[in-house]
Scaffold this motif. Structure first.
Motif, PDB file in Angstrom:
ATOM      1  N   ASP A  43       0.801  -1.153   0.076  1.00 28.77           N
ATOM      2  CA  ASP A  43       0.127  -0.117  -0.131  1.00 28.77           C
ATOM      3  C   ASP A  43       0.953   1.195   0.073  1.00 28.77           C
ATOM      4  OD1 ASP A  43      -2.141   1.528   0.171  1.00 28.77           O
ATOM      5  OD2 ASP A  43      -2.690   1.559   2.283  1.00 28.77           O
ATOM      6  N   LEU A  44       1.508   1.385  -1.108  1.00 27.60           N
ATOM      7  CA  LEU A  44       2.400   2.456  -1.253  1.00 27.60           C
ATOM      8  C   LEU A  44       2.106   3.451  -2.535  1.00 27.60           C
ATOM      9  CD1 LEU A  44       6.131   1.155  -0.661  1.00 27.60           C
ATOM     10  CD2 LEU A  44       4.774   3.071   0.772  1.00 27.60           C
ATOM     11  N   PRO A  45       2.201   4.756  -2.483  1.00 31.55           N
ATOM     12  CA  PRO A  45       2.004   5.594  -3.589  1.00 31.55           C
ATOM     13  C   PRO A  45       3.074   5.012  -4.750  1.00 31.55           C
ATOM     14  CG  PRO A  45       1.904   6.902  -1.809  1.00 31.55           C
ATOM     15  CD  PRO A  45       2.608   5.666  -1.262  1.00 31.55           C
ATOM     16  N   PRO A  46       2.950   5.627  -6.035  1.00 31.10           N
ATOM     17  CA  PRO A  46       3.630   4.933  -7.071  1.00 31.10           C
ATOM     18  C   PRO A  46       5.202   5.191  -6.969  1.00 31.10           C
ATOM     19  CG  PRO A  46       1.541   5.573  -7.882  1.00 31.10           C
ATOM     20  CD  PRO A  46       1.499   6.132  -6.699  1.00 31.10           C
ATOM     21  N   LEU A  47       5.654   6.449  -6.553  1.00 34.47           N
ATOM     22  CA  LEU A  47       7.163   6.618  -6.330  1.00 34.47           C
ATOM     23  C   LEU A  47       7.578   5.962  -5.187  1.00 34.47           C
ATOM     24  CD1 LEU A  47       9.163   8.371  -7.665  1.00 34.47           C
ATOM     25  CD2 LEU A  47       8.623  10.225  -5.853  1.00 34.47           C
ATOM     26  N   GLY A  48       6.844   5.976  -4.198  1.00 32.29           N
ATOM     27  CA  GLY A  48       7.404   5.023  -2.907  1.00 32.29           C
ATOM     28  C   GLY A  48       7.203   3.605  -3.494  1.00 32.29           C
ATOM     29  N   LEU A  49       6.669   2.921  -4.502  1.00 32.25           N
ATOM     30  CA  LEU A  49       6.705   1.839  -4.843  1.00 32.25           C
ATOM     31  C   LEU A  49       7.905   1.397  -5.467  1.00 32.25           C
ATOM     32  CD1 LEU A  49       5.008  -0.972  -4.780  1.00 32.25           C
ATOM     33  CD2 LEU A  49       4.246  -0.339  -6.987  1.00 32.25           C
TER      34      LEU A  49
ATOM     35  N   SER B 167       0.956   7.558 -11.263  1.00 35.03           N
ATOM     36  CA  SER B 167       0.650   8.805 -10.128  1.00 35.03           C
ATOM     37  C   SER B 167      -0.646   9.340 -10.200  1.00 35.03           C
ATOM     38  CB  SER B 167       1.876   9.519 -10.155  1.00 35.03           C
ATOM     39  OG  SER B 167       3.139   8.797  -9.767  1.00 35.03           O
ATOM     40  N   ALA B 168      -0.896  10.107 -11.415  1.00 30.26           N
ATOM     41  CA  ALA B 168      -2.044  10.917 -11.548  1.00 30.26           C
ATOM     42  C   ALA B 168      -3.260  10.145 -11.139  1.00 30.26           C
ATOM     43  CB  ALA B 168      -2.262  11.337 -12.870  1.00 30.26           C
ATOM     44  N   THR B 169      -3.297   8.879 -11.386  1.00 30.84           N
ATOM     45  CA  THR B 169      -4.626   7.865 -11.089  1.00 30.84           C
ATOM     46  C   THR B 169      -4.675   7.726  -9.600  1.00 30.84           C
ATOM     47  OG1 THR B 169      -4.623   6.641 -13.265  1.00 30.84           O
ATOM     48  CG2 THR B 169      -5.707   5.610 -11.216  1.00 30.84           C
ATOM     49  N   TRP B 170      -3.496   7.336  -8.926  1.00 30.21           N
ATOM     50  CA  TRP B 170      -3.530   7.169  -7.514  1.00 30.21           C
ATOM     51  C   TRP B 170      -3.817   8.277  -6.886  1.00 30.21           C
ATOM     52  CZ3 TRP B 170      -1.668   7.699  -2.635  1.00 30.21           C
ATOM     53  CH2 TRP B 170      -1.626   6.428  -1.777  1.00 30.21           C
TER      54      TRP B 170
END
Length: 269
Positions: free
Chosen positions: A75-81, A206-209
């Motif tokens: 459960d991480l945002p895209p950049l963290g992932l 990212s934009a979707t998240w």
């Protein structure tokens, strides 16, 4: 998103593109080739990708009847992932067993602080947003600082705006979308005592998240391989009772088995 290598030892990433659109046979052949080449495969996938991608991954794993494919969707945002995936690539160059390496993903998520600067929180559903913040998001020029992990935080950016960050030394990575702001570099990074600041491209999801393309995504992370290795090897390891692979934690990342419940013994008297 595959970030550039952190050092010369970082294992290259394999990007599985268009999984929900390409023929199933093509995906099966690609995954089988990876297993044949490397022995085990850890798939790190964002929960912002289309649902068809996850279904395809489970289908491939089932058809190959393989317990050497680990599907990991933290459960991480895209950049963290993307940062977490690179850390696993760094550790893949070490003498860690496949089960320990795959299990390390859950451990290392605790050391990632991930958030974004947003022009609007009207469509943000990953972090609790109050009515006042929703109303302010319609005010022209408003910007919000948001933390999604490890604990949700949301503030309207202003002179007194603060966000709680890591209590250990870490680097900061940021990725700019369609938003102009220097708040992360000029205010947040110094407040968090970031050891350095780097930039990367914005991940496709990212934009979707975050619910908007007008954002700047950021996260803090531990870049040093020796520190990552020490963290992972300092945790107690066990053996999965089902597939026999070494693991960290209470759930096997390859077969999903959990430790058996100890049988209760009836006292005899």
């Amino acid at each position: 998103m595959a970030l550039p290598a952190q050092d010369e030892r970082t294992v290259p990433a394999v990007v599985l593109k268009d999984l929900d659109r390409q023929p199933l046979e093509q995906t099966l052949d690609a995954m089988k080739a990876l297993i044949d080449q490397h022995g085990h495969v850890v798939v790190v996938c964002s929960d912002a990708v289309p649902s068809g991608v996850e279904r395809r991954l489970h289908t491939v794993r089932s058809l190959l009847e393989s317990d050497r494919i680990a599907l990991f969707r933290p459960d991480l945002p895209p950049l963290g992932l993307a940062v977490l995936a690179r850390q696993l690539r760094q550790l893949a160059s070490c003498d860690l067993s496949p089960g320990v390496l795959a299990s390390a993903g859950r451990l290392l998520t605790h050391y990632i602080h991930a958030g974004a600067v947003l022009a609007s929180v009207a469509r943000l559903d990953r972090v609790p947003v109050g009515l006042k913040a929703h109303a302010k998001s319609w005010v022209p020029g408003s910007q919000f600082g948001v933390i999604a992990h490890p604990e949700p935080q949301l503030v309207r950016i202003g002179p007194e705006a603060t966000l709680s960050g890591p209590d250990f030394g870490s680097w900061m990575l940021l990725a700019k979308g369609q938003l102009q702001s220097d708040w992360v570099g000029s205010t947040l990074a110094p407040a968090w005592n970031a050891l350095g600041l780097r930039e990367a491209g914005l991940p496709a999801e990212s934009a979707t998240w975050w619910g908007t393309g007008k954002l700047i995504e950021f996260c803090t992370y531990l870049p040093d391989l020796s520190v990552l290795y020490q963290l992972v090897t300092s945790v107690r390891q066990g053996v999965c009772h089902w597939c026999g692979i070494d693991v960290i934690g209470d759930r096997c990342v390859f077969c999903s088995a959990t430790p058996p419940v100890p049988e209760s013994r009836t006292p005899t008297g």
